[in-house]
Design a protein around this motif. Structure first.
Motif, PDB file in Angstrom:
ATOM      1  N   GLY A 111       0.819  -1.202   0.000  1.00  0.00           N
ATOM      2  CA  GLY A 111       0.000   0.000   0.000  1.00  0.00           C
ATOM      3  C   GLY A 111       0.854   1.254   0.000  1.00  0.00           C
ATOM      4  N   VAL A 112       0.305   2.334  -0.560  1.00  0.00           N
ATOM      5  CA  VAL A 112       1.057   3.596  -0.638  1.00  0.00           C
ATOM      6  C   VAL A 112       0.268   4.770  -0.047  1.00  0.00           C
ATOM      7  N   PHE A 113      -0.661   4.491   0.847  1.00  0.00           N
ATOM      8  CA  PHE A 113      -1.402   5.553   1.524  1.00  0.00           C
ATOM      9  C   PHE A 113      -0.443   6.461   2.278  1.00  0.00           C
ATOM     10  N   GLN A 114      -0.612   7.767   2.109  1.00  0.00           N
ATOM     11  CA  GLN A 114       0.182   8.800   2.793  1.00  0.00           C
ATOM     12  C   GLN A 114       1.647   8.818   2.362  1.00  0.00           C
ATOM     13  N   VAL A 115       1.977   8.174   1.260  1.00  0.00           N
ATOM     14  CA  VAL A 115       3.332   8.274   0.728  1.00  0.00           C
ATOM     15  C   VAL A 115       3.334   9.390  -0.324  1.00  0.00           C
ATOM     16  N   PRO A 116       4.152  10.419  -0.175  1.00  0.00           N
ATOM     17  CA  PRO A 116       4.188  11.496  -1.170  1.00  0.00           C
ATOM     18  C   PRO A 116       4.557  10.960  -2.547  1.00  0.00           C
ATOM     19  N   ASP A 117       4.044  11.608  -3.580  1.00  0.00           N
ATOM     20  CA  ASP A 117       4.272  11.112  -4.936  1.00  0.00           C
ATOM     21  C   ASP A 117       5.758  10.958  -5.230  1.00  0.00           C
ATOM     22  N   GLU A 118       6.564  11.924  -4.782  1.00  0.00           N
ATOM     23  CA  GLU A 118       7.990  11.877  -5.108  1.00  0.00           C
ATOM     24  C   GLU A 118       8.697  10.705  -4.428  1.00  0.00           C
ATOM     25  N   ALA A 119       8.136  10.195  -3.322  1.00  0.00           N
ATOM     26  CA  ALA A 119       8.721   9.042  -2.639  1.00  0.00           C
ATOM     27  C   ALA A 119       8.100   7.725  -3.080  1.00  0.00           C
ATOM     28  N   THR A 120       6.965   7.812  -3.751  1.00  0.00           N
ATOM     29  CA  THR A 120       6.227   6.601  -4.110  1.00  0.00           C
ATOM     30  C   THR A 120       6.978   5.761  -5.119  1.00  0.00           C
ATOM     31  N   GLN A 121       7.576   6.409  -6.116  1.00  0.00           N
ATOM     32  CA  GLN A 121       8.266   5.626  -7.146  1.00  0.00           C
ATOM     33  C   GLN A 121       9.309   4.710  -6.526  1.00  0.00           C
ATOM     34  N   ARG A 122      10.163   5.259  -5.679  1.00  0.00           N
ATOM     35  CA  ARG A 122      11.221   4.431  -5.101  1.00  0.00           C
ATOM     36  C   ARG A 122      10.650   3.356  -4.196  1.00  0.00           C
ATOM     37  N   ALA A 123       9.617   3.686  -3.410  1.00  0.00           N
ATOM     38  CA  ALA A 123       9.026   2.683  -2.517  1.00  0.00           C
ATOM     39  C   ALA A 123       8.440   1.527  -3.309  1.00  0.00           C
ATOM     40  N   VAL A 124       7.732   1.842  -4.378  1.00  0.00           N
ATOM     41  CA  VAL A 124       7.118   0.779  -5.186  1.00  0.00           C
ATOM     42  C   VAL A 124       8.192  -0.008  -5.930  1.00  0.00           C
ATOM     43  N   GLU A 125       9.222   0.678  -6.435  1.00  0.00           N
ATOM     44  CA  GLU A 125      10.327  -0.048  -7.066  1.00  0.00           C
ATOM     45  C   GLU A 125      10.931  -1.048  -6.076  1.00  0.00           C
ATOM     46  N   THR A 126      11.145  -0.592  -4.840  1.00  0.00           N
ATOM     47  CA  THR A 126      11.720  -1.464  -3.808  1.00  0.00           C
ATOM     48  C   THR A 126      10.797  -2.648  -3.535  1.00  0.00           C
ATOM     49  N   ALA A 127       9.492  -2.373  -3.463  1.00  0.00           N
ATOM     50  CA  ALA A 127       8.531  -3.449  -3.213  1.00  0.00           C
ATOM     51  C   ALA A 127       8.532  -4.476  -4.346  1.00  0.00           C
ATOM     52  N   LEU A 128       8.540  -4.004  -5.566  1.00  0.00           N
ATOM     53  CA  LEU A 128       8.539  -4.927  -6.704  1.00  0.00           C
ATOM     54  C   LEU A 128       9.830  -5.742  -6.744  1.00  0.00           C
ATOM     55  N   GLU A 129      10.948  -5.100  -6.430  1.00  0.00           N
ATOM     56  CA  GLU A 129      12.221  -5.819  -6.384  1.00  0.00           C
ATOM     57  C   GLU A 129      12.211  -6.882  -5.293  1.00  0.00           C
ATOM     58  N   ALA A 130      11.531  -6.592  -4.184  1.00  0.00           N
ATOM     59  CA  ALA A 130      11.468  -7.541  -3.065  1.00  0.00           C
ATOM     60  C   ALA A 130      10.565  -8.732  -3.373  1.00  0.00           C
TER      61      ALA A 130
END
Length: 273
Positions: A19-38
């Motif tokens: 989930g990406v609730f309350q994650v700023p757009d500029e931080a979302t890309q890296r968080a989702v990239e990390t999640a997909l890599e994991a």
């Protein structure tokens, strides 16, 4: 590694997503990239989160086959009604860089507007148009669900609700089950509020895992779909490491006993956006 849940229309959805609730757009890309890599293969966002573009950028960078990633977004209360959902989803798709999502949810029933029934019929048309593979709701109480089902059309595939050991929403979960609707938990860790409760801490110690892993294991054992959120790479990875142990019946019963109406978000009967 992550089991699938089969929705009532035959679509398969990973039981554990990101989930990406309350994650700023500029931080979302890296968080989702990390999640997909994991290893995550389900991403949950919403129009109102303001980070669909970040999700879309991450999907593009990851380069995974489209059919390997399950993407959920949601219709905000300002777009309830008969005509607004179609352009709202088109806007979300443009931001996500997708031709279709896998699951589209009505984010809140907003009962004061009484527009969610018209919205539901619009969502059914979006399935027929190929813009989403499945449709569902979020934060719907049993009475809201019954009104949707009484329309005689599509039964929601998913009801995403606040759900964790301190707020188990048992009546809604039972109604979901009765109607063949999958229960998906948002705020599955109660924003950390349940992680220091004694039964959770004791189970974590017994299994050599973290309290968060214990709570996620509790959700999975109850058949919930769960979408934990984090922007910390170590926690993103740790939240996936919940399939190597099982809670005992006594541990489950002790966590079940933590119910205390510990709501962290708005109440669906009074929240209107």
């Amino acid at each position: 590694m992550i089991p699938d849940i089969t929705l009532n229309n035959g679509v398969r959805m990973p039981q554990l997503g990101f989930g990406v609730f309350q994650v700023p757009d500029e931080a979302t890309q890296r968080a989702v990239e990390t999640a997909l890599e994991a290893g995550y293969r389900s991403i949950d966002t919403a129009a109102v989160y303001g980070n669909e573009r970040g999700v879309g950028r991450a999907l593009a960078v990851a380069g995974l086959p489209r059919e390997e990633v399950f993407v959920t977004t949601k219709l905000w209360t300002a777009d309830l009604g008969r005509t607004a959902p179609a352009p709202a989803l088109d806007s979300s798709l443009e931001k996500l860089g997708l031709d279709a999502v896998d699951l589209y949810l009505i984010h809140w029933p907003a009962p004061a507007t009484d527009a969610y029934l018209d919205s539901w019929q619009a969502l059914e048309e979006l399935v027929a148009a190929g813009k989403t593979r499945a449709v569902g709701v979020s934060n719907f109480l049993p009475g809201h669900l019954d009104r949707v089902v009484a329309l005689g059309g599509t039964v929601p595939a998913v009801n995403q609700i606040e759900l964790h050991p301190a707020l188990q929403n048992r009546e809604t979960v039972r109604r979901n089950t009765d109607l063949g609707i999958v229960t998906e938990a948002w705020s599955p860790l109660a924003q950390g509020a349940v992680l220091t409760d004694a039964p959770v801490v004791e189970a974590a110690r017994a299994h050599g895992v973290t309290p968060a892993q214990v709570v996620l294991r509790w959700h999975l054992g109850n058949g919930h779909v769960v979408i934990p959120k984090s922007v910390t790479p170590e926690r993103i990875s740790a939240n996936l490491e919940v399939f190597g142990f099982e809670l005992t019946a006594a541990e489950v019963a002790a966590i079940d006993a933590l119910e205390r109406d510990g709501r962290t978000g708005p109440h669906p009967s009074s929240f209107n956006g």
